[in-house]
Design a protein around this motif. Structure first.
Motif, PDB file in Angstrom:
ATOM      1  N   THR A  10      37.119  42.969 -19.002  1.00  0.00           N
ATOM      2  CA  THR A  10      35.975  42.090 -18.777  1.00  0.00           C
ATOM      3  C   THR A  10      36.416  40.705 -18.351  1.00  0.00           C
ATOM      4  OG1 THR A  10      35.978  41.617 -21.141  1.00  0.00           O
ATOM      5  CG2 THR A  10      34.451  43.298 -20.374  1.00  0.00           C
ATOM      6  N   HIS A  11      37.721  40.524 -18.073  1.00  0.00           N
ATOM      7  CA  HIS A  11      38.200  39.224 -17.656  1.00  0.00           C
ATOM      8  C   HIS A  11      37.902  39.009 -16.175  1.00  0.00           C
ATOM      9  CE1 HIS A  11      41.483  39.304 -21.027  1.00  0.00           C
ATOM     10  NE2 HIS A  11      40.260  39.417 -21.473  1.00  0.00           N
ATOM     11  N   PRO A  12      37.568  37.793 -15.771  1.00  0.00           N
ATOM     12  CA  PRO A  12      37.397  37.512 -14.353  1.00  0.00           C
ATOM     13  C   PRO A  12      38.701  37.755 -13.618  1.00  0.00           C
ATOM     14  CG  PRO A  12      36.564  35.702 -15.722  1.00  0.00           C
ATOM     15  CD  PRO A  12      37.304  36.633 -16.622  1.00  0.00           C
ATOM     16  N   ALA A  13      38.623  38.317 -12.423  1.00  0.00           N
ATOM     17  CA  ALA A  13      39.823  38.645 -11.675  1.00  0.00           C
ATOM     18  C   ALA A  13      40.646  37.393 -11.432  1.00  0.00           C
ATOM     19  CB  ALA A  13      39.429  39.286 -10.341  1.00  0.00           C
ATOM     20  N   GLY A  14      41.899  37.434 -11.897  1.00  0.00           N
ATOM     21  CA  GLY A  14      42.821  36.346 -11.665  1.00  0.00           C
ATOM     22  C   GLY A  14      42.568  35.108 -12.496  1.00  0.00           C
ATOM     23  N   GLY A  15      41.548  35.087 -13.344  1.00  0.00           N
ATOM     24  CA  GLY A  15      41.220  33.901 -14.117  1.00  0.00           C
ATOM     25  C   GLY A  15      41.501  34.085 -15.588  1.00  0.00           C
ATOM     26  N   PRO A  16      41.368  33.011 -16.364  1.00  0.00           N
ATOM     27  CA  PRO A  16      41.595  33.109 -17.801  1.00  0.00           C
ATOM     28  C   PRO A  16      40.475  33.883 -18.470  1.00  0.00           C
ATOM     29  CG  PRO A  16      40.724  30.947 -17.244  1.00  0.00           C
ATOM     30  CD  PRO A  16      40.973  31.658 -15.942  1.00  0.00           C
ATOM     31  N   PRO A  17      40.733  34.469 -19.648  1.00  0.00           N
ATOM     32  CA  PRO A  17      39.675  35.200 -20.344  1.00  0.00           C
ATOM     33  C   PRO A  17      38.567  34.260 -20.785  1.00  0.00           C
ATOM     34  CG  PRO A  17      41.618  34.950 -21.740  1.00  0.00           C
ATOM     35  CD  PRO A  17      42.007  34.477 -20.370  1.00  0.00           C
ATOM     36  N   SER A  18      37.326  34.726 -20.676  1.00  0.00           N
ATOM     37  CA  SER A  18      36.196  33.922 -21.126  1.00  0.00           C
ATOM     38  C   SER A  18      35.962  34.174 -22.609  1.00  0.00           C
ATOM     39  CB  SER A  18      34.952  34.274 -20.310  1.00  0.00           C
ATOM     40  OG  SER A  18      34.697  35.664 -20.380  1.00  0.00           O
ATOM     41  N   ALA A  19      35.012  33.423 -23.191  1.00  0.00           N
ATOM     42  CA  ALA A  19      34.792  33.507 -24.627  1.00  0.00           C
ATOM     43  C   ALA A  19      34.026  34.772 -24.990  1.00  0.00           C
ATOM     44  CB  ALA A  19      34.035  32.286 -25.116  1.00  0.00           C
TER      45      ALA A  19
END
Length: 334
Positions: A10-19
């Motif tokens: 569920t993490h955005p592609a290439g980005g940090p994990p959201s809350a």
């Protein structure tokens, strides 16, 4: 990968994990007692987060507020950006909950019980057998729940929280009734779930498992977060002494106290205990005096940090600042 572990990221592609969880200034009072006092924290998706504290510190109340089982007096909670209170049925398939007092269909077998739970969530049929295997209950699949041992019921409660493949899993003292072998087996299940991208919120009184499993922990004292950080950084910041254990009679206590670098000498459990911040130096001295046969070394652990914070609540803010995480705040990096 088994069904109990499989899931999409569920993490955005290439980005940090959201809350996955965001708690802001949450308080809860029961009569004159403030059980949770202005707690704020954030848990990232895919993080293994431990919640520690003595009995009565507010852990279970805080977790029940996160789960949407209890309403906060003040503040807010969001799971994946959505409030769990009032009850949000759209969130239910995404979360799994194991409480200290789980309810069961006691006249059903373990397999029937888990199949019923799975059906409530619309989980795939194969998930039942996979989950029973993951928690070590395959051999008890045809045993009625009422005839399971306490430890087996505990494993079934954990299976009930996992069977539908939730993204966010709340486990409240899941190893409390497990024997050491079953406890370590569950650790491997939990490591597999984290590797698959699940978010786990974990309360426990076992400091060794929090140190072994958690990316970060928060320690609650009197309803407030005293400190939040990774176990490794908390232990490093605490600067607790190492302990060298020698068999009693090997070394005279007065002679041990005179070794350069030894700060305290005591007797515990049939051992002479030397506390020091210079273990290498002290070990060399002990080796010269009596040799190292039977000598054991205990490095500082999370337990040292925990006992210091929970036995001296007034010292909690200083400890929090030393670890780089002010009280009632959080560092967000795992």
């Amino acid at each position: 990968m088994s069904e109990v572990q499989a899931m999409s990221s569920t993490h955005p592609a290439g980005g940090p994990p959201s809350a996955a969880v965001r708690v802001e200034a949450v308080s809860k009072r029961y009569g004159d007692r403030l059980a949770v006092d202005g707690v704020s924290l954030e848990i990232s998706q895919g993080e293994f987060f431990g919640l520690l504290g003595p009995n009565g510190a507010g852990k279970s109340t805080l977790v029940e507020i996160m789960e949407g089982l209890r309403r906060a007096d003040t503040g807010s909670v969001a799971l994946f950006g959505r409030s769990p209170w009032p009850r949000d049925t759209g969130l239910l398939p995404r979360i799994g909950v194991q409480t200290q007092s789980s309810a069961f269909f006691v006249r059903q077998t373990a397999h029937e019980h888990l199949r019923t739970v799975a059906a409530l969530y619309g989980a795939r049929p194969g998930s039942v057998d996979a989950t029973l295997e993951a928690v070590g209950l395959t051999a008890q699949r045809k045993v009625r729940v009422e005839n399971l041992s306490g430890g087996q019921r505990q494993r079934l409660a954990i299976a009930s929280a996992l069977v539908h493949g939730p993204e966010l899993i709340f486990l409240d003292e899941p190893t409390a009734a497990l024997d050491p072998q079953a406890r370590r087996a569950l650790w491997e299940v939990l490591r597999g779930l984290k590797a698959a991208g699940r978010t786990i919120v974990y309360t426990t009184h076992h400091l060794d498992e929090a140190e072994a499993l958690c990316d970060r922990i928060a320690i609650l004292v009197d309803g407030r977060i005293a400190v939040t950080d990774s176990p490794h950084r908390l232990v490093a910041a605490a600067q607790a002494p190492s302990r060298l254990l020698l068999p009693l009679g090997r070394l005279d206590r007065a002679l041990a106290a005179g070794i350069d670098g030894v700060e305290r000498v005591s007797e515990q459990g049939g051992s002479l205990v030397l506390e020091t911040h210079a273990p290498g130096q002290v070990l060399s001295a002990v080796d010269r005096l009596v040799g190292l046969d039977g000598v054991q070394t205990r490095t500082p652990s999370l337990e040292d940090v925990y006992l210091d914070l929970t036995s001296s609540p007034t010292a909690a803010p200083d400890a929090a600042n030393a670890a780089g995480s002010p009280a009632a705040e959080t560092t967000t990096e795992p």
